[in-house]
Design an enzyme around this catalytic site. Structure first.
Site, PDB file in Angstrom:
ATOM      1  N   SER A 352      60.716  25.991 -18.215  1.00  0.00           N
ATOM      2  CA  SER A 352      59.946  26.073 -16.884  1.00  0.00           C
ATOM      3  C   SER A 352      60.418  27.272 -16.072  1.00  0.00           C
ATOM      4  CB  SER A 352      60.103  24.747 -15.953  1.00  0.00           C
ATOM      5  OG  SER A 352      59.759  23.592 -16.398  1.00  0.00           O
ATOM      6  N   SER A 471      53.770  22.589 -25.241  1.00  0.00           N
ATOM      7  CA  SER A 471      54.603  23.190 -24.411  1.00  0.00           C
ATOM      8  C   SER A 471      53.534  23.036 -22.836  1.00  0.00           C
ATOM      9  CB  SER A 471      55.058  24.520 -24.418  1.00  0.00           C
ATOM     10  OG  SER A 471      54.129  25.405 -25.124  1.00  0.00           O
ATOM     11  N   ASN A 474      53.959  19.114 -22.087  1.00  0.00           N
ATOM     12  CA  ASN A 474      55.165  18.166 -21.651  1.00  0.00           C
ATOM     13  C   ASN A 474      56.467  19.031 -21.329  1.00  0.00           C
ATOM     14  OD1 ASN A 474      53.988  16.223 -23.241  1.00  0.00           O
ATOM     15  ND2 ASN A 474      53.981  17.433 -24.924  1.00  0.00           N
ATOM     16  N   TYR A 475      56.244  20.408 -21.279  1.00  0.00           N
ATOM     17  CA  TYR A 475      57.713  21.251 -20.954  1.00  0.00           C
ATOM     18  C   TYR A 475      57.317  22.043 -19.662  1.00  0.00           C
ATOM     19  CZ  TYR A 475      59.328  19.645 -25.365  1.00  0.00           C
ATOM     20  OH  TYR A 475      59.658  18.900 -26.301  1.00  0.00           O
ATOM     21  N   LEU A 476      56.169  22.625 -19.161  1.00  0.00           N
ATOM     22  CA  LEU A 476      55.967  23.525 -18.335  1.00  0.00           C
ATOM     23  C   LEU A 476      55.569  22.824 -17.239  1.00  0.00           C
ATOM     24  CD1 LEU A 476      54.241  26.284 -20.338  1.00  0.00           C
ATOM     25  CD2 LEU A 476      56.676  26.230 -19.778  1.00  0.00           C
TER      26      LEU A 476
END
Length: 517
Positions: A352, A471, A474-476
């Site tokens: 992030s 990404s 799920n990640y950003l």
DNA sequence: TTATAAACTTAGTACTGCACCC
DNA sequence: GGGTGCAGTACTAAGTTTATAA
């Protein structure tokens, strides 16, 4: 407590097996053979996959044949003893044709099928959770078939059995309308457990693990959990410089799964140390298979020479880490770090953060391109790979053709401009002057178009083996994206499609342009 | 305290259907 | 109106984390 009220219709079961028509034969050792229903069904699982790479693998073939024989009648078992004497080609052809016939169906028929699917979705695809109608993520049981483990999976080809109502546990609230099992059947169990989020579950026969029916990411329940995740990551950002290590992951049972490793199950054989490599000093080379058997390969130069050190008894698991000689004795330091969830820290926070910086640094002109670049940088960092799309070469060629055509147009436009200029020089009238202007504009337009095509081509090439979805989903932290959109006047629709907007509804709602991660 | 099971998230691939082209 | 390319969606395997049992 995850909910107060939960009501739903239970899972929708995979359709029952339809026997093959009489004219479709299975042959053993060259002779047509009528199979019992159960044996035939499993034969169709294999027949359907005949043009798949799986069926060329020995492990797949052996597992399939073993499991298949278990389901055969005594007579069949006596006859069918070798897979290489089995001929599934007619079965295969039958399903290929069936598929094509379905594709060629007239419009009205297709419409009917679509409506039927929508009806199913309406009936089984939603539940009531605490008074809200929420979409379910997966409301169908998984159909029977042959297990398709990824990578070098020791269980590939094993028979994945049909799920019956008698296998299924229903979870709902006591006072709700309890789902009806299909006629003539009963549930394995009905329970009322509001400390969990699943609506139904069953145990699958390959790994003996439990499968669940759960809510769609757009639901409040999932959304709040997602939000929480990013909030944890956000709180960790203050300690980023102090933390460098992952904590030990899980062990895997040998022979039960593909041999893949992660940060802490990494073995010595996956690391090579070089005093010098490709002109760089002190290089550490990593080469191993990670999740989904995706290869990770990287060469990382380090400042000083490093040694492989075995850290003893870290949560009883051996852990190899790379340490500078000065830090050999700092186990206690490491130990204190292990209390954190390394996963959350490492991925969500770092990614992030990275995304934020990349997004902020770029100029406004190429807004969306810049967003995609940041997204891609994160995906590459995470080693999120995909198989090169089957149509990649072709579509790249198409693009190249377009580029060439544009180049020709451009060359022509240049010529025309030259001529127009010469013409204007002689005539010196308004008409020919404006003609020069027109040609100039055309040239500029073509140049821009060509540039855009070039960017497109670069983008495509760079994205060839990169999977951006994981990404992004799920990640950003979606609030970073939303804030960025608001700040630079980019419509959210440009970066998130409908499904993604539904999943990130909480973030779209919450983040204004002032949001800072 | 630790092993194991359950619960939940992350992941790539296969399929679907729609926009666009001819 | 028929083919095609690709974005979006469905699917389910493969991880991690949490809960529970020993």
């Amino acid at each position: 407590m995850k909910w107060k009220q939960l009501e739903h219709k239970g899972p929708y079961f995979a359709p029952l097996y339809e026997p093959l028509p009489d004219e479709v034969h299975f042959y053993y050792d060259g002779k047509a053979m009528k199979l019992s229903l159960a044996t035939e069904e499993i034969a169709t699982f294999y027949g359907k996959m005949l043009d798949h790479e799986y069926t060329t693998k020995e492990v797949f073939q052996n597992n399939f044949f073993n499991d298949w024989r278990k389901e055969m009648t005594v007579e069949e078992k006596k006859i069918i003893k070798h897979l290489d004497k089995c001929d599934f080609t007619e079965i295969h052809k039958y399903f290929v044709n069936k598929n094509e016939a379905r594709k060629a169906l007239p419009k009205e028929e297709k419409q009917k099928l679509k409506e039927e699917a929508e009806r199913l979705q309406e009936e089984f695809g939603y539940c009531i959770l605490d008074g809200h109608r929420e979409k379910i993520g997966n409301f169908k049981t998984e159909p029977p078939g042959l297990f398709r483990g990824r990578g070098d999976h020791p269980k590939m080809g094993m028979l994945k059995k049909r799920i019956m109502p008698e296998d299924v546990i229903i979870n709902c609230s006591k006072d709700s309308k309890i789902p009806e099992p299909p006629p003539g059947h009963k549930w394995k169990e009905v329970r009322f457990d509001n400390t969990v989020t699943w609506l139904a579950s069953w145990t699958e026969n390959i790994q003996n693990s439990i499968k669940y029916i759960m809510l769609n990411p757009s639901s409040k329940l999932k959304g709040e959990k997602d939000w929480q995740k990013y909030e944890v990551a956000r709180r960790l950002k203050g300690v980023v410089d102090k933390i460098r290590f992952q904590y030990p992951g899980n062990e895997k049972e040998e022979g039960e799964t593909a041999d893949t490793v992660g940060c802490c199950s990494l073995r010595v054989e996956h690391i090579q140390l070089y005093h010098e490599l490709d002109g760089q000093e002190h290089v550490v080379e990593f080469d191993f298979l990670g999740k989904d058997s995706i290869r990770y390969y990287n060469k990382v130069p380090v400042e000083k020479p490093v040694k492989l050190v075995r850290l003893l008894e870290l949560r009883r698991k051996s852990l190899y880490v790379l340490l500078h000689p000065q830090t050999y004795s700092s186990y206690s330091f490491l130990r204190s770090l292990l209390l954190l969830s390394g996963f959350l820290f490492f991925t969500v926070f770092w990614l992030s953060y990275m995304c934020l910086h990349l997004l902020a640094e770029d100029n406004i002109a190429a807004k969306i391109l810049s967003y995609n670049r940041a997204n891609r940088a994160v995906a590459i960092l995470c080693n999120h790979q995909r198989a090169t799309p089957k149509t990649f070469e072709k579509s790249m060629q198409n693009l190249q053709t377009k580029i060439n055509a544009k180049k020709e147009q451009l060359a022509m436009a240049k010529q025309e401009l030259k001529r127009a200029k010469a013409d204007a020089k002689v005539k010196k009238d308004v008409k020919s002057e404006s003609n020069v202007d027109k040609k100039k504009k055309l040239l500029a337009k073509l140049e821009e178009q060509l540039m855009r095509l070039h960017t497109q081509a670069t983008d495509k090439e760079e994205n060839k083996q990169v999977a951006l979805g994981t990404s992004k989903l799920n990640y950003l932290d979606p609030r970073i994206s939303v804030a960025w959109c608001k700040k630079f006047g980019v419509p959210v629709e440009k970066i998130y499609n409908k499904t993604q907007r539904e999943k990130f509804a909480w973030a779209i709602d919450m983040a204004d342009e002032e949001f800072e991660f």
